[in-house]
Scaffold this motif. Structure first.
Motif, PDB file in Angstrom:
ATOM      1  N   PHE A  90      52.376  18.470 100.896  1.00 26.80           N
ATOM      2  CA  PHE A  90      51.010  18.448 101.394  1.00 26.80           C
ATOM      3  C   PHE A  90      50.534  19.784 101.963  1.00 26.80           C
ATOM      4  CE2 PHE A  90      47.699  16.283 104.166  1.00 26.80           C
ATOM      5  CZ  PHE A  90      46.871  15.983 103.103  1.00 26.80           C
ATOM      6  N   HIS A  91      51.451  20.723 102.153  1.00 25.25           N
ATOM      7  CA  HIS A  91      51.078  22.010 102.733  1.00 25.25           C
ATOM      8  C   HIS A  91      50.102  22.739 101.813  1.00 25.25           C
ATOM      9  CE1 HIS A  91      55.303  21.877 104.751  1.00 25.25           C
ATOM     10  NE2 HIS A  91      54.458  21.025 105.304  1.00 25.25           N
ATOM     11  N   GLY A  92      49.088  23.333 102.408  1.00 22.63           N
ATOM     12  CA  GLY A  92      48.114  24.109 101.640  1.00 22.63           C
ATOM     13  C   GLY A  92      46.751  23.444 101.583  1.00 22.63           C
ATOM     14  N   GLU A  93      45.965  23.877 100.591  1.00 18.81           N
ATOM     15  CA  GLU A  93      44.568  23.447 100.471  1.00 18.81           C
ATOM     16  C   GLU A  93      44.412  22.345  99.433  1.00 18.81           C
ATOM     17  OE1 GLU A  93      41.945  26.741  99.914  1.00 18.81           O
ATOM     18  OE2 GLU A  93      43.009  27.950 101.381  1.00 18.81           O
ATOM     19  N   GLU A 122      31.318   6.843  98.284  1.00 13.38           N
ATOM     20  CA  GLU A 122      32.197   7.940  97.885  1.00 13.38           C
ATOM     21  C   GLU A 122      31.568   9.262  98.296  1.00 13.38           C
ATOM     22  OE1 GLU A 122      33.670   7.910  93.894  1.00 13.38           O
ATOM     23  OE2 GLU A 122      33.853   5.728  93.862  1.00 13.38           O
ATOM     24  N   PHE A 123      32.437  10.192  98.698  1.00 11.73           N
ATOM     25  CA  PHE A 123      31.952  11.509  99.086  1.00 11.73           C
ATOM     26  C   PHE A 123      33.105  12.504  99.039  1.00 11.73           C
ATOM     27  CE2 PHE A 123      32.977   8.914 102.739  1.00 11.73           C
ATOM     28  CZ  PHE A 123      33.804   9.722 103.507  1.00 11.73           C
ATOM     29  N   PRO A 124      32.790  13.780  98.809  1.00 14.42           N
ATOM     30  CA  PRO A 124      33.833  14.805  98.733  1.00 14.42           C
ATOM     31  C   PRO A 124      34.227  15.318 100.108  1.00 14.42           C
ATOM     32  CG  PRO A 124      31.720  15.802  98.292  1.00 14.42           C
ATOM     33  CD  PRO A 124      31.468  14.313  98.481  1.00 14.42           C
ATOM     34  N   GLY A 125      35.361  15.996 100.128  1.00 11.17           N
ATOM     35  CA  GLY A 125      35.828  16.670 101.327  1.00 11.17           C
ATOM     36  C   GLY A 125      36.817  17.746 100.925  1.00 11.17           C
ATOM     37  N   THR A 126      37.269  18.493 101.905  1.00  7.46           N
ATOM     38  CA  THR A 126      38.321  19.484 101.697  1.00  7.46           C
ATOM     39  C   THR A 126      39.328  19.345 102.828  1.00  7.46           C
ATOM     40  OG1 THR A 126      37.076  21.174 102.899  1.00  7.46           O
ATOM     41  CG2 THR A 126      36.841  21.146 100.481  1.00  7.46           C
ATOM     42  N   SER A 127      40.562  19.743 102.548  1.00  4.35           N
ATOM     43  CA  SER A 127      41.618  19.611 103.549  1.00  4.35           C
ATOM     44  C   SER A 127      42.554  20.808 103.462  1.00  4.35           C
ATOM     45  CB  SER A 127      42.403  18.313 103.295  1.00  4.35           C
ATOM     46  OG  SER A 127      43.443  18.165 104.229  1.00  4.35           O
ATOM     47  N   ARG A 128      43.133  21.139 104.598  1.00  2.00           N
ATOM     48  CA  ARG A 128      44.159  22.176 104.660  1.00  2.00           C
ATOM     49  C   ARG A 128      45.246  21.696 105.604  1.00  2.00           C
ATOM     50  NH1 ARG A 128      45.728  26.899 103.273  1.00  2.00           N
ATOM     51  NH2 ARG A 128      46.727  28.367 104.677  1.00  2.00           N
ATOM     52  N   CYS A 129      46.500  21.804 105.144  1.00  2.00           N
ATOM     53  CA  CYS A 129      47.646  21.345 105.929  1.00  2.00           C
ATOM     54  C   CYS A 129      48.575  22.520 106.220  1.00  2.00           C
ATOM     55  CB  CYS A 129      48.398  20.257 105.158  1.00  2.00           C
ATOM     56  SG  CYS A 129      49.832  19.607 106.036  1.00  2.00           S
ATOM     57  N   SER A 154      52.692  14.530  94.358  1.00  2.00           N
ATOM     58  CA  SER A 154      53.205  15.664  93.591  1.00  2.00           C
ATOM     59  C   SER A 154      52.700  16.940  94.263  1.00  2.00           C
ATOM     60  CB  SER A 154      52.737  15.600  92.130  1.00  2.00           C
ATOM     61  OG  SER A 154      51.381  15.984  92.019  1.00  2.00           O
ATOM     62  N   ARG A 155      53.037  18.094  93.711  1.00  3.29           N
ATOM     63  CA  ARG A 155      52.551  19.365  94.293  1.00  3.29           C
ATOM     64  C   ARG A 155      51.053  19.548  94.056  1.00  3.29           C
ATOM     65  NH1 ARG A 155      55.343  21.459  98.062  1.00  3.29           N
ATOM     66  NH2 ARG A 155      54.623  23.553  97.647  1.00  3.29           N
ATOM     67  N   THR A 156      50.468  18.799  93.098  1.00  5.63           N
ATOM     68  CA  THR A 156      49.063  19.009  92.744  1.00  5.63           C
ATOM     69  C   THR A 156      48.175  17.796  92.989  1.00  5.63           C
ATOM     70  OG1 THR A 156      49.495  18.421  90.445  1.00  5.63           O
ATOM     71  CG2 THR A 156      49.612  20.770  91.015  1.00  5.63           C
ATOM     72  N   SER A 157      48.753  16.660  93.383  1.00  9.16           N
ATOM     73  CA  SER A 157      47.922  15.483  93.656  1.00  9.16           C
ATOM     74  C   SER A 157      48.667  14.514  94.572  1.00  9.16           C
ATOM     75  CB  SER A 157      47.521  14.784  92.350  1.00  9.16           C
ATOM     76  OG  SER A 157      48.661  14.274  91.705  1.00  9.16           O
ATOM     77  N   ARG A 195      44.605  19.683  94.038  1.00  9.30           N
ATOM     78  CA  ARG A 195      44.563  21.100  94.389  1.00  9.30           C
ATOM     79  C   ARG A 195      43.302  21.742  93.820  1.00  9.30           C
ATOM     80  NH1 ARG A 195      48.076  22.214  98.475  1.00  9.30           N
ATOM     81  NH2 ARG A 195      50.087  21.278  98.022  1.00  9.30           N
ATOM     82  N   PRO A 196      42.673  22.624  94.595  1.00 16.44           N
ATOM     83  CA  PRO A 196      41.548  23.388  94.049  1.00 16.44           C
ATOM     84  C   PRO A 196      42.041  24.248  92.874  1.00 16.44           C
ATOM     85  CG  PRO A 196      41.669  23.651  96.436  1.00 16.44           C
ATOM     86  CD  PRO A 196      42.916  22.939  95.998  1.00 16.44           C
ATOM     87  N   SER A 197      41.161  24.561  91.959  1.00 19.79           N
ATOM     88  CA  SER A 197      41.519  25.383  90.803  1.00 19.79           C
ATOM     89  C   SER A 197      42.216  26.664  91.247  1.00 19.79           C
ATOM     90  CB  SER A 197      40.272  25.749  90.004  1.00 19.79           C
ATOM     91  OG  SER A 197      39.691  24.587  89.469  1.00 19.79           O
ATOM     92  N   GLY A 198      43.317  26.964  90.594  1.00 14.50           N
ATOM     93  CA  GLY A 198      44.045  28.201  90.868  1.00 14.50           C
ATOM     94  C   GLY A 198      45.023  28.141  92.015  1.00 14.50           C
ATOM     95  N   THR A 199      45.167  26.964  92.672  1.00 13.26           N
ATOM     96  CA  THR A 199      46.147  26.865  93.770  1.00 13.26           C
ATOM     97  C   THR A 199      47.188  25.822  93.414  1.00 13.26           C
ATOM     98  OG1 THR A 199      44.947  25.173  94.995  1.00 13.26           O
ATOM     99  CG2 THR A 199      44.402  27.459  95.503  1.00 13.26           C
ATOM    100  N   HIS A 200      48.371  25.997  93.957  1.00 13.68           N
ATOM    101  CA  HIS A 200      49.482  25.065  93.695  1.00 13.68           C
ATOM    102  C   HIS A 200      50.266  24.774  94.956  1.00 13.68           C
ATOM    103  CE1 HIS A 200      48.699  25.485  89.453  1.00 13.68           C
ATOM    104  NE2 HIS A 200      48.725  26.778  89.605  1.00 13.68           N
ATOM    105  N   GLY A 201      49.624  24.848  96.095  1.00  9.59           N
ATOM    106  CA  GLY A 201      50.328  24.616  97.358  1.00  9.59           C
ATOM    107  C   GLY A 201      50.907  25.914  97.874  1.00  9.59           C
ATOM    108  N   GLU A 202      51.649  25.806  98.956  1.00  9.81           N
ATOM    109  CA  GLU A 202      52.197  27.013  99.585  1.00  9.81           C
ATOM    110  C   GLU A 202      53.663  27.164  99.269  1.00  9.81           C
ATOM    111  OE1 GLU A 202      51.091  27.222 103.706  1.00  9.81           O
ATOM    112  OE2 GLU A 202      49.053  27.565 103.098  1.00  9.81           O
TER     113      GLU A 202
END
Length: 158
Positions: free
Chosen positions: A10-13, A33-40, A123-126, A151-158
């Motif tokens: 879960f670490h990352g964006e 339903e509504f969008p959001g963003t998270s960072r761990c 998983s690392r991406t969902s 995961r946002p496009s181009g990121t795969h966690g930390e």
């Protein structure tokens, strides 16, 4: 078996698709339903973490502090809301077979409820989180909120 690294995925964006009932205790209430963003952020070498979720549609943010107790091999999850400025009672539990299940007691709209959080599809991406309440001490559950994390496009966690 649960470990101090259960939430490493879960670490990352994250991008978050929220889906929640308009009334958390009414099985006939509509879903919104509504969008959001998270960072761990990881803490204590993985044995703890802190995430913040931004939900602009609700004009709200939430934060969860997760702590792993090495002696009991159980996690305690503490949710806080920017709307109320309140730290809610923890839910506790563990991961088994790739699924995390956590239970606790709280009140909702003046009623005592059992609370259940479930983490699945990890998983690392969902990942998927869901919350359910029970007003009959866990005999029946009503799922009232789900979050699908990607995961946002181009990121795969930390």
């Amino acid at each position: 078996m649960s470990s101090a690294h259960d939430f490493d995925f879960f670490h990352g964006e994250w991008d978050v698709r929220n889906r929640r009932r308009t009334d958390a205790l009414d099985p006939d209430s509509a879903w919104e339903e509504f969008p959001g963003t998270s960072r761990c952020l990881p803490l204590f070498d993985g044995a703890a973490n802190l995430d913040e979720i931004d939900m602009p549609r609700l004009s709200a943010k939430g934060a969860t502090l997760r702590l792993f107790d090495r002696a009991t091999e159980r996690w305690s999850l503490y949710w806080a809301s920017s709307v109320t400025g309140t730290l809610f009672p923890p839910v506790t539990g563990r991961f088994e077979g790739g699924r995390g299940e956590f239970h606790g007691d709280d009140t909702y709209d003046g009623k005592d409820v059992r609370v259940r959080f479930v983490w699945s599809g990890v998983s690392r991406t969902s990942a998927r989180w869901e919350q359910a309440f029970s007003v009959d001490d866990g005999e029946t559950w009503l799922t009232n909120w789900t979050m699908d994390f990607t995961r946002p496009s181009g990121t795969h966690g930390e």
